[in-house]
Design a protein around this motif. Structure first.
Motif, mmCIF file in Angstrom:
data_model
loop_
_atom_site.group_PDB
_atom_site.id
_atom_site.type_symbol
_atom_site.label_atom_id
_atom_site.label_comp_id
_atom_site.label_asym_id
_atom_site.label_seq_id
_atom_site.Cartn_x
_atom_site.Cartn_y
_atom_site.Cartn_z
ATOM 1 N N LEU A 186 5.144 -1.111 0.608
ATOM 2 C CA LEU A 186 5.684 -2.377 0.247
ATOM 3 C C LEU A 186 6.162 -2.942 1.722
ATOM 4 N N LEU A 187 7.142 -2.229 2.493
ATOM 5 C CA LEU A 187 7.696 -2.787 3.620
ATOM 6 C C LEU A 187 6.638 -2.850 4.583
ATOM 7 N N GLY A 188 5.648 -1.980 4.745
ATOM 8 C CA GLY A 188 4.509 -2.205 5.644
ATOM 9 C C GLY A 188 4.052 -3.674 5.719
ATOM 10 N N ALA A 189 3.825 -4.284 4.279
ATOM 11 C CA ALA A 189 3.338 -5.460 4.204
ATOM 12 C C ALA A 189 4.279 -6.673 4.659
ATOM 13 N N ALA A 225 0.031 1.748 6.547
ATOM 14 C CA ALA A 225 -0.986 0.964 7.352
ATOM 15 C C ALA A 225 -1.772 0.001 6.813
ATOM 16 N N VAL A 226 -2.200 0.240 5.567
ATOM 17 C CA VAL A 226 -2.851 -0.872 4.761
ATOM 18 C C VAL A 226 -1.950 -2.091 4.542
ATOM 19 N N ILE A 235 4.405 5.956 16.245
ATOM 20 C CA ILE A 235 3.895 4.784 15.643
ATOM 21 C C ILE A 235 4.969 3.654 15.062
ATOM 22 N N VAL A 236 5.908 4.200 14.435
ATOM 23 C CA VAL A 236 6.842 3.446 13.824
ATOM 24 C C VAL A 236 7.821 2.642 14.854
ATOM 25 N N ILE A 242 -0.611 -9.423 -1.476
ATOM 26 C CA ILE A 242 -2.100 -9.012 -1.240
ATOM 27 C C ILE A 242 -1.979 -7.539 -0.450
ATOM 28 N N GLY A 243 -0.964 -7.425 0.744
ATOM 29 C CA GLY A 243 -0.838 -6.305 1.284
ATOM 30 C C GLY A 243 -0.233 -5.263 0.421
#
Length: 518
Positions: free
Chosen positions: A405-408, A485-486, A96-97, A453-454
Protein backbone atom coordinates in the motif's frame (compact mmCIF):
# COMPACT_ATOMS: atom_id res chain seq x y z
CA UNK A 1 -2.11 28.37 -14.28
CA UNK A 2 -1.56 31.63 -16.17
CA UNK A 3 1.76 33.48 -16.26
CA UNK A 4 0.25 36.14 -13.98
CA UNK A 5 -0.79 33.55 -11.39
CA UNK A 6 2.58 31.85 -11.68
CA UNK A 7 4.38 35.14 -11.14
CA UNK A 8 2.27 35.79 -8.03
CA UNK A 9 3.06 32.30 -6.71
CA UNK A 10 6.79 32.80 -7.30
CA UNK A 11 6.72 36.21 -5.59
CA UNK A 12 5.08 34.64 -2.51
CA UNK A 13 8.24 32.65 -1.77
CA UNK A 14 11.95 33.25 -1.73
CA UNK A 15 14.65 30.72 -2.63
CA UNK A 16 18.00 31.10 -0.89
CA UNK A 17 21.36 30.39 -2.56
CA UNK A 18 21.52 26.94 -0.94
CA UNK A 19 18.19 26.02 -2.54
CA UNK A 20 16.03 26.17 0.59
CA UNK A 21 12.76 28.02 0.09
CA UNK A 22 10.43 29.85 2.46
CA UNK A 23 7.38 32.09 2.31
CA UNK A 24 8.03 35.78 1.75
CA UNK A 25 5.26 36.54 4.25
CA UNK A 26 4.48 33.60 6.60
CA UNK A 27 1.36 35.42 7.82
CA UNK A 28 -0.15 35.12 4.34
CA UNK A 29 -1.38 31.57 5.09
CA UNK A 30 -2.40 32.16 8.70
CA UNK A 31 -6.09 32.48 7.90
CA UNK A 32 -6.28 29.32 5.81
CA UNK A 33 -8.50 26.51 7.13
CA UNK A 34 -5.77 24.12 5.99
CA UNK A 35 -2.98 25.19 8.29
CA UNK A 36 -1.93 25.37 11.92
CA UNK A 37 1.45 26.01 13.59
CA UNK A 38 2.53 22.37 13.19
CA UNK A 39 1.71 22.22 9.47
CA UNK A 40 3.08 25.64 8.43
CA UNK A 41 6.50 25.76 6.70
CA UNK A 42 9.48 26.01 9.03
CA UNK A 43 11.32 29.32 8.47
CA UNK A 44 14.88 28.88 7.20
CA UNK A 45 16.24 30.51 10.37
CA UNK A 46 14.71 27.71 12.45
CA UNK A 47 16.06 24.84 10.35
CA UNK A 48 18.96 23.81 12.55
CA UNK A 49 19.39 20.01 12.32
CA UNK A 50 22.83 18.78 11.23
CA UNK A 51 24.31 15.59 9.77
CA UNK A 52 24.89 14.33 13.31
CA UNK A 53 21.24 14.88 14.26
CA UNK A 54 20.00 12.69 11.40
CA UNK A 55 22.60 10.00 11.96
CA UNK A 56 21.70 9.96 15.67
CA UNK A 57 18.00 9.81 14.81
CA UNK A 58 18.54 6.67 12.75
CA UNK A 59 20.83 5.09 15.31
CA UNK A 60 18.14 5.65 17.93
CA UNK A 61 15.34 4.30 15.76
CA UNK A 62 17.24 1.21 14.60
CA UNK A 63 18.26 -0.03 18.07
CA UNK A 64 14.94 -1.42 19.20
CA UNK A 65 13.18 -4.70 19.89
CA UNK A 66 11.11 -4.60 16.69
CA UNK A 67 14.34 -4.48 14.67
CA UNK A 68 15.66 -7.40 16.70
CA UNK A 69 12.46 -9.37 16.06
CA UNK A 70 12.60 -8.56 12.35
CA UNK A 71 16.18 -9.79 11.95
CA UNK A 72 15.96 -12.81 14.24
CA UNK A 73 12.61 -13.76 12.72
CA UNK A 74 14.32 -14.55 9.42
CA UNK A 75 16.36 -17.33 11.03
CA UNK A 76 13.42 -18.64 13.06
CA UNK A 77 11.69 -21.83 12.03
CA UNK A 78 8.86 -20.04 10.22
CA UNK A 79 11.30 -18.56 7.69
CA UNK A 80 14.41 -20.70 8.06
CA UNK A 81 17.18 -18.58 6.54
CA UNK A 82 20.82 -19.01 7.42
CA UNK A 83 22.55 -16.10 9.20
CA UNK A 84 24.29 -15.05 5.98
CA UNK A 85 21.05 -15.19 3.99
CA UNK A 86 19.21 -13.12 6.59
CA UNK A 87 21.96 -10.48 6.78
CA UNK A 88 22.14 -10.22 2.99
CA UNK A 89 18.36 -9.77 2.76
CA UNK A 90 18.32 -7.01 5.37
CA UNK A 91 21.32 -5.15 3.91
CA UNK A 92 19.85 -5.12 0.39
CA UNK A 93 16.44 -4.02 1.67
CA UNK A 94 17.86 -1.07 3.59
CA UNK A 95 19.83 0.18 0.59
CA UNK A 96 16.69 -0.05 -1.56
CA UNK A 97 14.38 1.73 0.89
CA UNK A 98 16.98 4.47 1.40
CA UNK A 99 16.44 5.61 -2.21
CA UNK A 100 12.77 6.74 -1.96
CA UNK A 101 13.53 7.97 1.55
CA UNK A 102 16.17 10.39 0.26
CA UNK A 103 14.03 11.40 -2.71
CA UNK A 104 11.10 12.35 -0.48
CA UNK A 105 13.38 13.94 2.13
CA UNK A 106 14.48 16.55 -0.40
CA UNK A 107 11.12 18.33 -0.34
CA UNK A 108 11.12 18.59 3.44
CA UNK A 109 14.53 20.26 3.45
CA UNK A 110 13.84 22.53 0.48
CA UNK A 111 10.42 23.80 1.59
CA UNK A 112 10.29 23.14 5.35
CA UNK A 113 7.01 21.20 5.09
CA UNK A 114 5.83 17.95 6.73
CA UNK A 115 4.73 14.89 4.79
CA UNK A 116 0.95 15.59 4.72
CA UNK A 117 1.52 19.06 3.24
CA UNK A 118 4.03 17.66 0.74
CA UNK A 119 1.41 15.12 -0.36
CA UNK A 120 -1.04 17.96 -1.15
CA UNK A 121 1.00 18.85 -4.24
CA UNK A 122 0.01 15.54 -5.84
CA UNK A 123 -3.08 14.23 -4.07
CA UNK A 124 -4.73 17.64 -3.65
CA UNK A 125 -5.19 19.80 -0.56
CA UNK A 126 -8.02 17.54 0.61
CA UNK A 127 -6.93 14.34 -1.12
CA UNK A 128 -3.68 14.33 0.86
CA UNK A 129 -5.77 13.19 3.82
CA UNK A 130 -6.03 9.78 2.14
CA UNK A 131 -2.26 9.36 1.97
CA UNK A 132 -1.84 10.83 5.45
CA UNK A 133 -4.41 8.57 7.10
CA UNK A 134 -3.13 5.48 5.31
CA UNK A 135 0.33 6.14 6.64
CA UNK A 136 -1.03 7.20 10.07
CA UNK A 137 -2.97 4.00 10.74
CA UNK A 138 0.07 1.91 9.87
CA UNK A 139 2.17 3.98 12.27
CA UNK A 140 -0.54 3.35 14.88
CA UNK A 141 -0.05 -0.36 14.31
CA UNK A 142 3.67 0.03 14.92
CA UNK A 143 3.00 2.05 18.05
CA UNK A 144 0.82 -0.79 19.29
CA UNK A 145 3.45 -3.44 18.48
CA UNK A 146 6.20 -1.53 20.28
CA UNK A 147 3.89 -0.95 23.24
CA UNK A 148 3.05 -4.65 23.40
CA UNK A 149 6.76 -5.47 23.40
CA UNK A 150 7.30 -2.94 26.18
CA UNK A 151 4.43 -4.45 28.15
CA UNK A 152 6.08 -7.86 27.87
CA UNK A 153 9.25 -6.35 29.29
CA UNK A 154 7.40 -4.96 32.32
CA UNK A 155 5.63 -8.29 32.79
CA UNK A 156 8.97 -10.14 32.76
CA UNK A 157 10.62 -7.76 35.23
CA UNK A 158 7.63 -7.93 37.56
CA UNK A 159 7.68 -11.73 37.40
CA UNK A 160 11.25 -11.71 38.74
CA UNK A 161 10.30 -9.37 41.58
CA UNK A 162 6.86 -10.78 42.44
CA UNK A 163 7.26 -14.48 41.70
CA UNK A 164 5.12 -17.15 40.12
CA UNK A 165 1.83 -15.62 41.24
CA UNK A 166 2.41 -12.79 38.79
CA UNK A 167 3.87 -14.93 36.01
CA UNK A 168 1.21 -17.64 36.19
CA UNK A 169 -1.82 -15.42 36.78
CA UNK A 170 -5.23 -16.39 35.45
CA UNK A 171 -5.61 -16.17 31.69
CA UNK A 172 -7.83 -13.53 30.07
CA UNK A 173 -8.17 -13.47 26.30
CA UNK A 174 -5.39 -16.02 25.92
CA UNK A 175 -2.85 -14.08 28.03
CA UNK A 176 -2.24 -13.71 31.79
CA UNK A 177 -4.18 -10.76 33.13
CA UNK A 178 -0.90 -9.47 34.54
CA UNK A 179 0.48 -9.18 31.00
CA UNK A 180 -2.53 -7.09 29.99
CA UNK A 181 -1.93 -4.89 33.04
CA UNK A 182 1.74 -4.50 32.08
CA UNK A 183 0.70 -3.51 28.56
CA UNK A 184 -1.70 -0.92 29.97
CA UNK A 185 0.94 0.53 32.29
CA UNK A 186 3.43 0.91 29.45
CA UNK A 187 0.74 2.54 27.29
CA UNK A 188 -0.12 5.05 30.05
CA UNK A 189 3.56 5.95 30.56
CA UNK A 190 3.94 6.78 26.87
CA UNK A 191 0.71 8.76 26.73
CA UNK A 192 1.89 10.80 29.72
CA UNK A 193 5.15 11.61 27.93
CA UNK A 194 3.32 12.59 24.76
CA UNK A 195 0.90 14.79 26.67
CA UNK A 196 3.65 16.59 28.55
CA UNK A 197 5.90 17.02 25.51
CA UNK A 198 9.07 15.47 24.20
CA UNK A 199 11.84 17.47 25.85
CA UNK A 200 12.44 14.77 28.46
CA UNK A 201 12.24 12.12 25.76
CA UNK A 202 14.97 13.84 23.72
CA UNK A 203 17.27 13.70 26.72
CA UNK A 204 16.63 9.97 26.95
CA UNK A 205 17.51 9.55 23.26
CA UNK A 206 21.02 10.88 23.86
CA UNK A 207 21.94 7.78 25.85
CA UNK A 208 19.16 5.22 25.39
CA UNK A 209 20.26 4.00 21.94
CA UNK A 210 23.92 3.40 22.95
CA UNK A 211 22.70 1.74 26.15
CA UNK A 212 20.54 -0.69 24.17
CA UNK A 213 23.51 -1.50 21.96
CA UNK A 214 25.59 -2.26 25.07
CA UNK A 215 22.85 -4.52 26.48
CA UNK A 216 22.63 -6.54 23.27
CA UNK A 217 26.43 -6.76 22.95
CA UNK A 218 26.48 -8.20 26.48
CA UNK A 219 23.75 -10.66 25.46
CA UNK A 220 25.79 -11.58 22.39
CA UNK A 221 28.82 -12.11 24.61
CA UNK A 222 26.80 -14.51 26.76
CA UNK A 223 25.68 -16.41 23.63
CA UNK A 224 29.26 -16.63 22.34
CA UNK A 225 30.46 -17.96 25.69
CA UNK A 226 27.84 -20.71 25.51
CA UNK A 227 28.47 -21.64 21.87
CA UNK A 228 32.25 -21.36 21.68
CA UNK A 229 32.58 -18.33 19.42
CA UNK A 230 31.21 -16.81 16.23
CA UNK A 231 32.05 -19.75 13.99
CA UNK A 232 29.27 -22.11 15.11
CA UNK A 233 26.75 -19.30 14.71
CA UNK A 234 27.62 -18.20 11.19
CA UNK A 235 28.01 -21.79 10.08
CA UNK A 236 24.49 -22.77 11.08
CA UNK A 237 22.99 -24.77 8.22
CA UNK A 238 20.28 -23.11 6.16
CA UNK A 239 17.18 -25.29 6.05
CA UNK A 240 16.28 -23.53 2.81
CA UNK A 241 19.66 -23.95 1.10
CA UNK A 242 20.40 -21.69 -1.87
CA UNK A 243 18.07 -23.36 -4.32
CA UNK A 244 14.51 -22.59 -5.35
CA UNK A 245 13.18 -22.86 -1.79
CA UNK A 246 15.36 -19.93 -0.70
CA UNK A 247 14.37 -17.69 -3.62
CA UNK A 248 10.69 -18.36 -2.97
CA UNK A 249 11.15 -16.99 0.56
CA UNK A 250 13.69 -14.30 -0.37
CA UNK A 251 11.34 -12.08 -2.39
CA UNK A 252 8.57 -11.68 0.24
CA UNK A 253 11.20 -11.40 2.99
CA UNK A 254 12.96 -8.62 1.08
CA UNK A 255 9.66 -6.80 0.62
CA UNK A 256 8.96 -7.18 4.33
CA UNK A 257 12.35 -5.71 5.20
CA UNK A 258 11.70 -2.77 2.86
CA UNK A 259 8.23 -2.31 4.35
CA UNK A 260 9.78 -2.07 7.83
CA UNK A 261 10.93 1.48 7.03
CA UNK A 262 8.44 2.26 4.25
CA UNK A 263 6.47 4.53 6.57
CA UNK A 264 9.61 6.57 7.21
CA UNK A 265 10.38 6.59 3.48
CA UNK A 266 7.19 8.65 3.11
CA UNK A 267 7.26 10.80 6.21
CA UNK A 268 10.95 11.75 6.47
CA UNK A 269 9.95 15.31 5.44
CA UNK A 270 8.48 15.50 8.97
CA UNK A 271 12.11 15.47 10.16
CA UNK A 272 14.11 16.87 7.23
CA UNK A 273 12.03 20.06 7.28
CA UNK A 274 14.36 21.11 10.12
CA UNK A 275 17.59 20.48 8.21
CA UNK A 276 20.28 23.11 7.66
CA UNK A 277 21.09 21.70 4.23
CA UNK A 278 20.33 18.95 1.74
CA UNK A 279 23.83 17.58 2.18
CA UNK A 280 23.41 17.39 5.95
CA UNK A 281 20.21 15.34 5.96
CA UNK A 282 21.40 13.22 3.02
CA UNK A 283 24.69 12.14 4.58
CA UNK A 284 23.13 11.79 8.01
CA UNK A 285 20.68 9.25 6.63
CA UNK A 286 23.21 7.45 4.44
CA UNK A 287 25.55 7.06 7.39
CA UNK A 288 22.80 6.35 9.90
CA UNK A 289 20.31 3.93 8.33
CA UNK A 290 21.99 1.14 6.31
CA UNK A 291 25.06 0.84 8.53
CA UNK A 292 23.26 0.92 11.87
CA UNK A 293 20.39 -1.30 10.77
CA UNK A 294 22.73 -3.89 9.27
CA UNK A 295 25.05 -3.91 12.30
CA UNK A 296 22.24 -4.25 14.82
CA UNK A 297 20.62 -6.90 12.63
CA UNK A 298 23.91 -8.82 12.61
CA UNK A 299 23.90 -8.82 16.42
CA UNK A 300 20.27 -9.99 16.43
CA UNK A 301 20.94 -12.74 13.91
CA UNK A 302 23.97 -14.01 15.82
CA UNK A 303 21.98 -14.11 19.05
CA UNK A 304 19.07 -15.93 17.38
CA UNK A 305 21.51 -18.40 15.78
CA UNK A 306 23.11 -18.91 19.18
CA UNK A 307 19.80 -19.78 20.75
CA UNK A 308 19.35 -22.42 18.06
CA UNK A 309 22.62 -23.98 19.22
CA UNK A 310 21.85 -23.59 22.94
CA UNK A 311 18.15 -24.54 22.98
CA UNK A 312 17.80 -26.48 19.73
CA UNK A 313 15.39 -23.85 18.40
CA UNK A 314 15.91 -20.22 17.42
CA UNK A 315 14.30 -17.83 19.93
CA UNK A 316 13.22 -14.81 17.93
CA UNK A 317 11.55 -12.87 20.77
CA UNK A 318 14.20 -11.04 22.86
CA UNK A 319 11.87 -10.66 25.85
CA UNK A 320 11.36 -14.43 25.93
CA UNK A 321 15.13 -14.91 25.73
CA UNK A 322 15.74 -12.39 28.52
CA UNK A 323 13.39 -14.33 30.78
CA UNK A 324 15.90 -17.22 30.75
CA UNK A 325 18.46 -15.21 32.71
CA UNK A 326 18.55 -16.25 36.34
CA UNK A 327 20.38 -13.21 37.74
CA UNK A 328 17.58 -10.78 38.64
CA UNK A 329 19.84 -7.71 38.68
CA UNK A 330 21.14 -8.43 35.16
CA UNK A 331 17.62 -9.08 33.91
CA UNK A 332 16.10 -5.95 35.44
CA UNK A 333 18.89 -3.60 34.31
CA UNK A 334 18.88 -5.05 30.81
CA UNK A 335 15.14 -4.97 30.28
CA UNK A 336 14.72 -1.57 31.94
CA UNK A 337 17.27 -0.09 29.54
CA UNK A 338 15.48 -1.66 26.60
CA UNK A 339 12.13 -0.33 27.85
CA UNK A 340 13.44 3.24 28.02
CA UNK A 341 14.78 2.93 24.50
CA UNK A 342 11.48 1.47 23.32
CA UNK A 343 9.65 4.53 24.63
CA UNK A 344 12.16 6.77 22.87
CA UNK A 345 11.91 4.94 19.55
CA UNK A 346 8.15 4.54 19.71
CA UNK A 347 7.42 8.20 20.21
CA UNK A 348 10.00 9.39 17.66
CA UNK A 349 9.14 6.91 14.89
CA UNK A 350 5.48 6.12 15.52
CA UNK A 351 3.87 9.14 17.19
CA UNK A 352 5.45 12.25 15.64
CA UNK A 353 4.28 11.46 12.12
CA UNK A 354 0.71 10.20 12.74
CA UNK A 355 0.22 13.19 15.04
CA UNK A 356 0.94 15.42 12.06
CA UNK A 357 -1.39 13.28 9.94
CA UNK A 358 -4.36 13.45 12.30
CA UNK A 359 -3.75 17.16 12.76
CA UNK A 360 -3.75 17.49 8.98
CA UNK A 361 -7.25 16.03 8.71
CA UNK A 362 -8.71 18.49 11.26
CA UNK A 363 -6.09 21.27 11.52
CA UNK A 364 -8.29 23.60 13.54
CA UNK A 365 -9.44 21.00 16.09
CA UNK A 366 -6.66 18.42 16.44
CA UNK A 367 -3.34 19.61 17.83
CA UNK A 368 -0.10 17.64 17.65
CA UNK A 369 -0.64 16.49 21.24
CA UNK A 370 -4.21 15.36 20.61
CA UNK A 371 -3.03 13.54 17.50
CA UNK A 372 -0.60 11.62 19.70
CA UNK A 373 -3.41 10.45 21.96
CA UNK A 374 -5.45 9.34 18.94
CA UNK A 375 -2.41 7.35 17.82
CA UNK A 376 -2.26 5.61 21.19
CA UNK A 377 -5.94 4.60 21.15
CA UNK A 378 -5.87 3.30 17.57
CA UNK A 379 -2.65 1.43 18.34
CA UNK A 380 -4.55 -0.67 20.89
CA UNK A 381 -7.62 -1.20 18.68
CA UNK A 382 -5.41 -2.74 15.97
CA UNK A 383 -4.63 -5.61 18.42
CA UNK A 384 -0.82 -5.62 18.15
CA UNK A 385 -0.50 -8.86 20.13
CA UNK A 386 -1.88 -10.68 17.12
CA UNK A 387 0.42 -8.94 14.63
CA UNK A 388 3.48 -9.85 16.70
CA UNK A 389 2.36 -13.37 17.57
CA UNK A 390 4.75 -15.19 15.22
CA UNK A 391 7.42 -14.21 12.66
CA UNK A 392 5.36 -15.46 9.72
CA UNK A 393 2.46 -13.10 10.46
CA UNK A 394 4.83 -10.30 11.48
CA UNK A 395 6.97 -10.37 8.31
CA UNK A 396 4.74 -11.70 5.54
CA UNK A 397 1.25 -10.57 6.55
CA UNK A 398 1.70 -7.31 8.46
CA UNK A 399 4.83 -5.95 6.78
CA UNK A 400 4.08 -7.34 3.34
CA UNK A 401 0.52 -6.07 3.05
CA UNK A 402 1.05 -2.53 4.23
CA UNK A 403 4.35 -2.32 2.32
CA UNK A 404 2.44 -2.76 -0.92
CA UNK A 405 0.00 0.00 0.00
CA UNK A 406 2.70 2.48 0.95
CA UNK A 407 4.77 1.56 -2.08
CA UNK A 408 1.92 2.88 -4.25
CA UNK A 409 1.84 6.18 -2.33
CA UNK A 410 5.63 6.50 -2.64
CA UNK A 411 5.41 5.93 -6.39
CA UNK A 412 3.03 8.87 -6.79
CA UNK A 413 5.16 11.18 -4.62
CA UNK A 414 8.47 10.39 -6.32
CA UNK A 415 6.98 10.66 -9.81
CA UNK A 416 5.13 13.88 -9.01
CA UNK A 417 7.99 15.67 -7.29
CA UNK A 418 10.98 14.59 -9.37
CA UNK A 419 9.62 13.80 -12.85
CA UNK A 420 6.53 15.94 -13.29
CA UNK A 421 7.15 18.86 -10.92
CA UNK A 422 10.97 18.79 -11.17
CA UNK A 423 11.21 19.66 -7.45
CA UNK A 424 9.36 22.98 -7.90
CA UNK A 425 6.39 23.65 -5.59
CA UNK A 426 4.28 26.72 -4.87
CA UNK A 427 4.41 26.95 -1.07
CA UNK A 428 1.44 29.27 -0.58
CA UNK A 429 -0.79 27.18 -2.84
CA UNK A 430 -0.23 24.13 -0.63
CA UNK A 431 -2.43 25.89 1.95
CA UNK A 432 -4.98 27.54 -0.35
CA UNK A 433 -8.47 26.39 -1.30
CA UNK A 434 -8.85 27.05 -5.02
CA UNK A 435 -5.10 27.29 -5.62
CA UNK A 436 -2.77 25.33 -7.86
CA UNK A 437 -3.18 22.13 -5.83
CA UNK A 438 -6.94 22.26 -5.48
CA UNK A 439 -7.45 20.11 -8.60
CA UNK A 440 -11.07 18.81 -8.51
CA UNK A 441 -12.69 19.95 -5.29
CA UNK A 442 -9.40 19.49 -3.46
CA UNK A 443 -8.75 16.00 -4.90
CA UNK A 444 -6.36 14.96 -7.67
CA UNK A 445 -8.16 12.10 -9.39
CA UNK A 446 -5.01 11.05 -11.27
CA UNK A 447 -3.14 10.45 -8.01
CA UNK A 448 -6.07 8.56 -6.52
CA UNK A 449 -6.35 6.33 -9.60
CA UNK A 450 -2.62 5.64 -9.64
CA UNK A 451 -2.59 4.77 -5.93
CA UNK A 452 -5.62 2.50 -6.27
CA UNK A 453 -4.23 0.65 -9.27
CA UNK A 454 -0.80 0.31 -7.67
CA UNK A 455 -2.28 -0.94 -4.39
CA UNK A 456 -4.58 -3.49 -6.05
CA UNK A 457 -1.75 -4.92 -8.13
CA UNK A 458 0.54 -5.02 -5.08
CA UNK A 459 -1.74 -6.58 -2.48
CA UNK A 460 -4.70 -7.91 -4.45
CA UNK A 461 -3.09 -11.34 -4.44
CA UNK A 462 -2.39 -11.35 -0.67
CA UNK A 463 -2.23 -14.88 0.70
CA UNK A 464 -1.36 -16.60 3.97
CA UNK A 465 -2.35 -15.69 7.52
CA UNK A 466 -5.85 -14.17 7.40
CA UNK A 467 -5.90 -14.25 3.59
CA UNK A 468 -7.05 -17.16 1.34
CA UNK A 469 -4.34 -19.63 0.38
CA UNK A 470 -4.99 -18.88 -3.31
CA UNK A 471 -4.87 -15.12 -2.72
CA UNK A 472 -7.64 -12.53 -2.51
CA UNK A 473 -7.46 -12.33 -6.32
CA UNK A 474 -5.80 -15.57 -7.46
CA UNK A 475 -4.54 -14.07 -10.72
CA UNK A 476 -2.56 -11.47 -8.76
CA UNK A 477 -1.03 -13.89 -6.25
CA UNK A 478 2.39 -14.05 -8.00
CA UNK A 479 2.71 -10.25 -7.68
CA UNK A 480 2.19 -10.26 -3.91
CA UNK A 481 5.68 -11.62 -3.26
CA UNK A 482 6.98 -8.38 -4.79
CA UNK A 483 4.33 -6.15 -3.21
CA UNK A 484 6.28 -2.98 -2.38
CA UNK A 485 8.13 -2.96 -5.72
CA UNK A 486 4.93 -3.65 -7.67
CA UNK A 487 2.99 -0.93 -5.85
CA UNK A 488 5.76 1.62 -6.33
CA UNK A 489 6.38 0.90 -10.03
CA UNK A 490 2.71 0.61 -11.01
CA UNK A 491 1.64 3.81 -9.26
CA UNK A 492 4.67 5.68 -10.63
CA UNK A 493 3.91 4.70 -14.22
CA UNK A 494 0.15 5.22 -14.00
CA UNK A 495 0.54 8.65 -12.41
CA UNK A 496 3.11 9.62 -15.03
CA UNK A 497 0.80 8.54 -17.87
CA UNK A 498 -2.22 10.37 -16.43
CA UNK A 499 -0.48 13.58 -15.35
CA UNK A 500 2.42 14.41 -17.60
CA UNK A 501 0.58 15.86 -20.63
CA UNK A 502 -1.65 18.20 -18.62
CA UNK A 503 0.95 19.11 -15.99
CA UNK A 504 3.67 20.00 -18.51
CA UNK A 505 1.41 22.72 -19.92
CA UNK A 506 0.46 24.00 -16.47
CA UNK A 507 4.06 24.03 -15.24
CA UNK A 508 5.49 26.08 -18.10
CA UNK A 509 4.33 29.46 -16.70
CA UNK A 510 5.50 28.44 -13.21
CA UNK A 511 8.97 27.59 -14.47
CA UNK A 512 9.13 30.90 -16.35
CA UNK A 513 8.06 32.85 -13.27
CA UNK A 514 10.56 31.11 -10.99
CA UNK A 515 13.35 31.64 -13.53
CA UNK A 516 12.44 35.34 -13.77
CA UNK A 517 12.53 35.62 -9.97
CA UNK A 518 15.97 33.98 -9.78
Amino acid sequence: MSLTDASAAAAAQITHPDGRTELTDPASIAGSPYTNPELAPVPVAKRTWTTYNYAALWIGMSHNLATYGLASGLVATAVGMSPWQALMTIAIANVIVLIPMLLNSHAGTKYGIPFPVFARAFFGVRGANLAALLRAFIACGWFGIQTWIGGQGIYTIAAVLLGSGWKNAASVGGQPWTLWLSFAVFWVVQMAIIWRGMDTLRRFENWAAPAVLVVFLVLLGWVLSKTGGVGPLLNQPAPLGWGKHFWVVFAPSLMGMIAFWSTLSLNMPDFTRFSRSQQGQRWGQILGLPTTMTFFSLISILIASGTAVIYGKAVWDPIALGADFTNPIVLIIGLATVLIATVSVNVAANVVSPSYDFSHVFPKWVSFRTGGLITGVVGVLIMPWRLYSDPGIYIFTWLGFYGGLLGAVAGVLVCGYWVIGRTELSLADLYKPGGRYWFTGGWNLAALAATLIGAVLAVGGAYGGPFPADGLVPALKPLYDYNWAVGFAAAFLVYLALSLPARSKADAPVAQAIAAQD
